[in-house]
Design a protein around this motif. Structure first.
Motif, PDB file in Angstrom:
ATOM      1  N   GLU A 100       0.847  -1.197   0.000  1.00  0.00           N
ATOM      2  CA  GLU A 100       0.000   0.000   0.000  1.00  0.00           C
ATOM      3  C   GLU A 100       0.880   1.243   0.000  1.00  0.00           C
ATOM      4  O   GLU A 100       1.821   1.351   0.776  1.00  0.00           O
ATOM      5  N   ARG A 101       0.562   2.169  -0.884  1.00  0.00           N
ATOM      6  CA  ARG A 101       1.346   3.408  -1.014  1.00  0.00           C
ATOM      7  C   ARG A 101       0.446   4.636  -0.814  1.00  0.00           C
ATOM      8  O   ARG A 101      -0.778   4.579  -0.969  1.00  0.00           O
ATOM      9  N   PHE A 102       1.127   5.736  -0.521  1.00  0.00           N
ATOM     10  CA  PHE A 102       0.477   7.044  -0.394  1.00  0.00           C
ATOM     11  C   PHE A 102       1.290   8.003  -1.252  1.00  0.00           C
ATOM     12  O   PHE A 102       2.500   8.153  -1.040  1.00  0.00           O
ATOM     13  N   ALA A 103       0.652   8.628  -2.236  1.00  0.00           N
ATOM     14  CA  ALA A 103       1.400   9.456  -3.182  1.00  0.00           C
ATOM     15  C   ALA A 103       0.639  10.738  -3.465  1.00  0.00           C
ATOM     16  O   ALA A 103      -0.573  10.837  -3.247  1.00  0.00           O
ATOM     17  N   GLY A 104       1.400  11.728  -3.973  1.00  0.00           N
ATOM     18  CA  GLY A 104       0.783  12.995  -4.328  1.00  0.00           C
ATOM     19  C   GLY A 104       1.645  13.753  -5.317  1.00  0.00           C
ATOM     20  O   GLY A 104       2.813  13.424  -5.538  1.00  0.00           O
ATOM     21  N   LEU A 105       1.047  14.764  -5.928  1.00  0.00           N
ATOM     22  CA  LEU A 105       1.812  15.645  -6.811  1.00  0.00           C
ATOM     23  C   LEU A 105       1.237  17.050  -6.730  1.00  0.00           C
ATOM     24  O   LEU A 105       0.082  17.258  -6.341  1.00  0.00           O
ATOM     25  N   SER A 106       2.079  18.002  -7.123  1.00  0.00           N
ATOM     26  CA  SER A 106       1.688  19.400  -7.077  1.00  0.00           C
ATOM     27  C   SER A 106       2.113  20.067  -8.380  1.00  0.00           C
ATOM     28  O   SER A 106       3.214  19.826  -8.877  1.00  0.00           O
ATOM     29  N   TYR A 107       1.219  20.897  -8.925  1.00  0.00           N
ATOM     30  CA  TYR A 107       1.456  21.569 -10.202  1.00  0.00           C
ATOM     31  C   TYR A 107       0.894  22.982 -10.111  1.00  0.00           C
ATOM     32  O   TYR A 107      -0.161  23.221  -9.513  1.00  0.00           O
ATOM     33  N   GLY A 108       1.613  23.933 -10.706  1.00  0.00           N
ATOM     34  CA  GLY A 108       1.134  25.317 -10.737  1.00  0.00           C
ATOM     35  C   GLY A 108       1.763  26.159  -9.656  1.00  0.00           C
ATOM     36  O   GLY A 108       2.919  25.962  -9.264  1.00  0.00           O
ATOM     37  N   THR A 109       1.015  27.102  -9.138  1.00  0.00           N
ATOM     38  CA  THR A 109       1.554  28.058  -8.162  1.00  0.00           C
ATOM     39  C   THR A 109       1.462  27.507  -6.751  1.00  0.00           C
ATOM     40  O   THR A 109       0.667  26.615  -6.456  1.00  0.00           O
ATOM     41  N   GLN A 110       2.325  28.092  -5.874  1.00  0.00           N
ATOM     42  CA  GLN A 110       2.306  27.689  -4.473  1.00  0.00           C
ATOM     43  C   GLN A 110       0.952  27.964  -3.841  1.00  0.00           C
ATOM     44  O   GLN A 110       0.406  27.153  -3.097  1.00  0.00           O
ATOM     45  N   LEU A 111       0.403  29.145  -4.113  1.00  0.00           N
ATOM     46  CA  LEU A 111      -0.847  29.589  -3.514  1.00  0.00           C
ATOM     47  C   LEU A 111      -1.854  29.914  -4.618  1.00  0.00           C
ATOM     48  O   LEU A 111      -1.463  30.253  -5.744  1.00  0.00           O
ATOM     49  N   PRO A 112      -3.151  29.847  -4.318  1.00  0.00           N
ATOM     50  CA  PRO A 112      -4.136  30.300  -5.301  1.00  0.00           C
ATOM     51  C   PRO A 112      -3.909  31.761  -5.655  1.00  0.00           C
ATOM     52  O   PRO A 112      -3.337  32.537  -4.881  1.00  0.00           O
ATOM     53  N   GLU A 113      -4.333  32.126  -6.841  1.00  0.00           N
ATOM     54  CA  GLU A 113      -4.121  33.488  -7.324  1.00  0.00           C
ATOM     55  C   GLU A 113      -4.747  34.497  -6.359  1.00  0.00           C
ATOM     56  O   GLU A 113      -5.900  34.355  -5.950  1.00  0.00           O
ATOM     57  N   GLN A 114      -3.961  35.528  -5.980  1.00  0.00           N
ATOM     58  CA  GLN A 114      -4.448  36.547  -5.058  1.00  0.00           C
ATOM     59  C   GLN A 114      -3.645  37.827  -5.230  1.00  0.00           C
ATOM     60  O   GLN A 114      -2.582  37.839  -5.848  1.00  0.00           O
ATOM     61  N   TRP A 115      -4.126  38.923  -4.660  1.00  0.00           N
ATOM     62  CA  TRP A 115      -3.457  40.224  -4.814  1.00  0.00           C
ATOM     63  C   TRP A 115      -2.324  40.423  -3.806  1.00  0.00           C
ATOM     64  O   TRP A 115      -1.399  41.191  -4.030  1.00  0.00           O
ATOM     65  N   GLY A 116      -2.374  39.692  -2.670  1.00  0.00           N
ATOM     66  CA  GLY A 116      -1.434  39.973  -1.604  1.00  0.00           C
ATOM     67  C   GLY A 116      -0.084  39.305  -1.749  1.00  0.00           C
ATOM     68  O   GLY A 116       0.875  39.708  -1.081  1.00  0.00           O
ATOM     69  N   VAL A 117       0.021  38.254  -2.577  1.00  0.00           N
ATOM     70  CA  VAL A 117       1.274  37.521  -2.725  1.00  0.00           C
ATOM     71  C   VAL A 117       1.557  37.333  -4.202  1.00  0.00           C
ATOM     72  O   VAL A 117       0.671  36.972  -4.974  1.00  0.00           O
ATOM     73  N   ALA A 118       2.788  37.587  -4.581  1.00  0.00           N
ATOM     74  CA  ALA A 118       3.151  37.412  -5.989  1.00  0.00           C
ATOM     75  C   ALA A 118       3.121  35.933  -6.347  1.00  0.00           C
ATOM     76  O   ALA A 118       3.480  35.072  -5.540  1.00  0.00           O
ATOM     77  N   ALA A 119       2.717  35.643  -7.570  1.00  0.00           N
ATOM     78  CA  ALA A 119       2.632  34.258  -8.034  1.00  0.00           C
ATOM     79  C   ALA A 119       4.023  33.644  -8.073  1.00  0.00           C
ATOM     80  O   ALA A 119       4.976  34.250  -8.563  1.00  0.00           O
ATOM     81  N   CYS A 120       4.119  32.423  -7.529  1.00  0.00           N
ATOM     82  CA  CYS A 120       5.394  31.716  -7.501  1.00  0.00           C
ATOM     83  C   CYS A 120       5.117  30.246  -7.730  1.00  0.00           C
ATOM     84  O   CYS A 120       4.258  29.653  -7.065  1.00  0.00           O
ATOM     85  N   SER A 121       5.863  29.633  -8.654  1.00  0.00           N
ATOM     86  CA  SER A 121       5.630  28.240  -8.999  1.00  0.00           C
ATOM     87  C   SER A 121       6.039  27.309  -7.859  1.00  0.00           C
ATOM     88  O   SER A 121       7.013  27.581  -7.142  1.00  0.00           O
ATOM     89  N   VAL A 122       5.294  26.238  -7.678  1.00  0.00           N
ATOM     90  CA  VAL A 122       5.620  25.255  -6.645  1.00  0.00           C
ATOM     91  C   VAL A 122       6.986  24.645  -6.948  1.00  0.00           C
ATOM     92  O   VAL A 122       7.377  24.490  -8.104  1.00  0.00           O
TER      93      VAL A 122
END
Length: 783
Positions: A583-605
């Motif tokens: 049995e395994r537990f896996a995950g992946l992440s794609y896109g920006t660190q945080l959802p798009e918002q005005w307070g933080v500049a977009a930064c890729s994960v």
């Protein structure tokens, strides 16, 4: 199974309404799928005779009719039907009648001619969707009698949704037998006496496959009038049973099938050559069936043949060449018991569906084979006339019905109710089962029509049905319930899933198999476990990693214009020749660190974002990471995950080659860990909270590029330097002031005591110890 309630009540008439009867049948296991009226509601419509038809004086398409409705004076009615004629019997709606749709018949003047009623078509009475002209009734229809009474329109149609084991209820006799057992009452069982044979002529019957045809009965009937009209009562029962009228001989065979459950077939005697043979078809033989379909038979299909050609596909459908027509005068009637296995599946293979095959596939009552032939002969002689010959009967080895032992104590144990031997005796008699009683045990002989009764539990189920499932009280469980102890060091999968959701991931579920190319590319697995019968070519091998399914889910999301995707999955993976499963537990992440918002500049994960997620999952356990290549990951951007020195998984950034191959435009960071390691958690230890402020010192060292940060942290943590409560890297530098092949690492050191404020000498002693172990490890202190 579809049948008329009036027909059923001629067999048994319980003191139950239609809906009450439907309920008790359903509760006894014979689900009533539909209950509908034969005809919509209408009133004051009688059988009428047309006495006179004259042309309307001012309308070419209308007629003025004198109609006898059973009263002293005839009625004058204007009619526009093209088929109205003198002497025909038709439905007549009298003044005040209410037809379907709340249409009220009133006295009217039609083009200046008075009309005192309405002659009706089948469509106007709701008896047909379309009709051409008036509804023509039989010549012997009694004038003045209500149409609903004459046509038995106050009838209900029952449709049973039977389970495959209840083939005994595919007949009126079977349903009536069930109603008698369930609701009680006297059963007017059909008594069939043997028909007197006037002819000595017989046809020789030969069974080449006694294992498939266990009993065959047939007889000649000469001098029948196939053109005679089928009696109206029989036509009504056939139509309400879902069968259409063809001719008198065929209708009689179908009627007996509905009545007794035994399919029969009638052959045109003039088209037979020699004797009858039941055998398997020869591969490639052809037969033109009654439905106009020409079929090419296979060698496992049972057929009936004469000396020159095939006559019928046994148990399914007859051939058109030997069919009975209105000009037929001599027939050969067939009634046989074909083994279900010999018939099952053959009709579907030929894209045929017949009432006969439906019954034979489930099993018919072999004790009724000869009785059904006698019943059909009896009706044939009454309706069509003629003379019957002797029955040709060939026996095989009929099914053996062995006695079943029913224990009174077992009935109580299974059903949870107390039934004594006297009550069980009554129930078995209601079911018409033959039995012998020995003490508290019963030896029950299953009837020939119940193929499904083989074990003691089958008889117990029958008792439960007759008692009534809703009459068996629900007993509370008689057991001691205890809380199951759960170790504090074990975390559930649901808890882990909640932690991932809290970190903005979403769960996905994928197949446990995928393409062989995915295994080769992402796992370097050239010998995956291959499925013998995959559901598609894209799902041909078992997965050895969850990564392939996660990338598939990512691509699905990207195709739907999702710009930020964070997924995780829990599942089994399969490896090795011995099909080992983990049995395994896996995950992946794609896109920006945080959802798009005005307070933080977009930064890729990046790698470290996902590393933080993994550390949060394992907390408070401390992980270490060892940089190593992985076939799915970018060179230099993957690492093994270690827990207490044991490898428990991988983390990495997806290789650019696979990004391009799968059409992914941005960085993908993934991880996969063993579920057992993740579920085992260290128990947090309570430390005293210090009242004194911590002291911070920074250590900057220069080391070779090959030296890992983790190795330096490990030696410092193992140095047992006093008062050190935290060590962390906060800066990494390469460039001017640092030699080639070197890097500068800066560590934050926090020191604290719970008893007192630290003095400089104590602090410097701890820092000196850390500096010493770093230097022993090849590090140079950077001033």
């Amino acid at each position: 199974m579809k049948f008329s309630e009036n027909w059923l009540r001629s067999w048994i008439n319980p003191e139950l309404s239609s809906h009450e009867l439907a309920h008790v049948l359903t509760m006894a296991g014979l689900e009533v799928e539909a209950l509908e009226s034969v005809a919509p509601a209408f009133s004051n419509v009688v059988v009428a005779e047309v006495l006179e038809v004259i042309k309307h004086p001012v309308a070419d398409r209308l007629s003025v009719c004198q109609v006898n409705v059973g009263e002293t004076a005839s009625l004058s009615i204007v009619c526009g039907a093209p088929n109205v004629a003198v002497g025909m019997k038709v439905p007549c709606a009298r003044i005040g009648a209410v037809l379907p749709g709340d249409f009220v018949i009133k006295q009217a003047k039609v083009r200046n001619v008075d009309s005192f009623g309405m002659l009706c078509s089948a469509k106007e009475l709701g008896l047909a969707e379309e009709s051409q002209g008036l509804c023509s009734l039989p010549e012997d229809a009694p004038v003045g009698v209500g149409l609903r009474e004459y046509l038995e329109l106050d009838d209900m149609l029952f449709t049973l949704k039977l389970t495959p084991n209840r083939s005994d209820c595919l007949s009126m006799a079977g349903v009536a037998r069930e109603v008698a057992a369930i609701a009680g009452g006297a059963l007017n069982a059909l008594q069939v006496d043997p028909v007197l044979s006037n002819l000595t002529e017989t046809i020789a019957v030969n069974i080449d496959v006694p294992e498939a045809c266990r009993l065959y009965c047939g007889r000649i009937v000469r001098g029948v009038n196939s053109a005679v009209a089928t009696p109206s009562w029989m036509m009504r029962r056939l139509e309400r049973g879902g069968l259409r009228s063809i001719n008198a001989v065929v209708d009689i065979a179908n009627y007996v099938m509905l009545e007794l459950g035994q399919p029969l077939h009638a052959y045109n005697l003039d088209q037979l050559a020699g004797g009858i043979t039941v055998r398997y078809a020869r591969a490639g033989e052809e037969l033109a069936l009654l439905n106009g379909q020409n079929v090419i038979l296979q060698d496992d299909m049972l057929v009936v043949a004469d000396d020159t050609r095939l006559l019928a596909l046994a148990g399914i459908m007859g051939g058109i060449a030997s069919s009975v027509e209105t000009a037929t005068r001599d027939v050969f009637l067939e009634s046989a018991f074909f083994v279900p296995d010999a018939i099952a599946g053959k009709a579907r293979r030929l894209t045929i569906s017949t009432d006969s095959s439906y019954r034979f596939e489930r099993g018919v009552d072999f004790s009724e084979t000869r009785v059904a032939l006698e019943r059909a002969t009896q009706l044939l002689l009454e309706i069509c006339g003629g003379q019957a010959g002797a029955i040709s009967e060939v026996h095989g080895k009929l099914p053996v019905r062995n006695a079943i032992t029913l224990r009174t104590g077992r009935v109580k144990r299974v059903l949870g109710i107390v039934l004594d031997t006297a009550q069980i005796t009554v129930l078995l008699k209601r079911l018409q089962f033959k039995f012998e009683q020995q003490g508290e045990d019963f030896h029950v002989m299953p009837p020939s029509y119940r193929f499904d009764l083989m074990l003691e539990v089958d008889l117990i189920e029958e008792i439960a049905r007759i008692v009534g499932y809703d009459n068996i009280p629900a007993q509370p469980p008689q057991t001691t319930v205890m809380m199951v102890l759960q170790a504090e060091t074990q975390r559930s999968v649901s808890r882990l899933s909640q932690m991932m959701v809290a970190r903005d991931y979403q769960e996905t579920i994928s197949y446990a198999f995928h393409e062989a190319e995915v295994e080769r590319d992402l796992c370097a697995n050239t010998t995956p476990i291959t499925l013998k019968n995959p559901i598609s070519s894209q799902l041909a091998v078992m997965r050895s990693s969850l990564l392939g399914g996660l990338i598939g889910a990512l691509r699905t999301n990207l195709a739907r214009k999702q710009s930020r995707v964070r997924l995780f999955e829990t599942g089994a993976c399969f490896t090795g020749e011995n099909y080992s499963q983990s049995e395994r537990f896996a995950g992946l992440s794609y896109g920006t660190q945080l959802p798009e918002q005005w307070g933080v500049a977009a930064c890729s994960v990046d790698f470290y974002d996902v590393k933080a997620d993994i550390e949060a999952l394992f907390a408070p356990a401390a992980l270490s990471f060892l940089a190593l290549p992985h076939p799915a990951s970018h060179p230099g951007r993957s690492a093994q995950i270690l827990l207490n020195g044991q490898v428990v998984g991988w983390i990495g950034e997806l290789h650019p080659q696979w990004l391009q191959q799968y059409g992914i435009s941005q960085v993908v960071v993934w991880f996969e860990v063993e579920l057992d390691a993740l579920k085992s958690a260290d128990v947090p230890h309570v430390n005293e909270v210090s009242k004194f402020l911590p002291v911070r010192r920074d250590l900057a060292v220069v080391v070779d590029e090959s030296v890992t940060v983790q190795s330096l942290l490990d030696v410092m943590l193992g140095s047992n330097a006093s008062y050190v409560i935290e060590l962390a890297l906060f800066d990494q530098y390469r460039g001017k002031g640092v030699g080639d092949g070197k890097k500068s690492l800066a560590f934050r050191v926090l020191l604290q005591d719970t008893k007192k404020t630290l003095i400089d000498s104590e602090i410097e002693l701890s820092i000196a110890r850390l500096t010493e172990v770093l230097q022993q490890h090849g590090a140079e202190l950077r001033i």
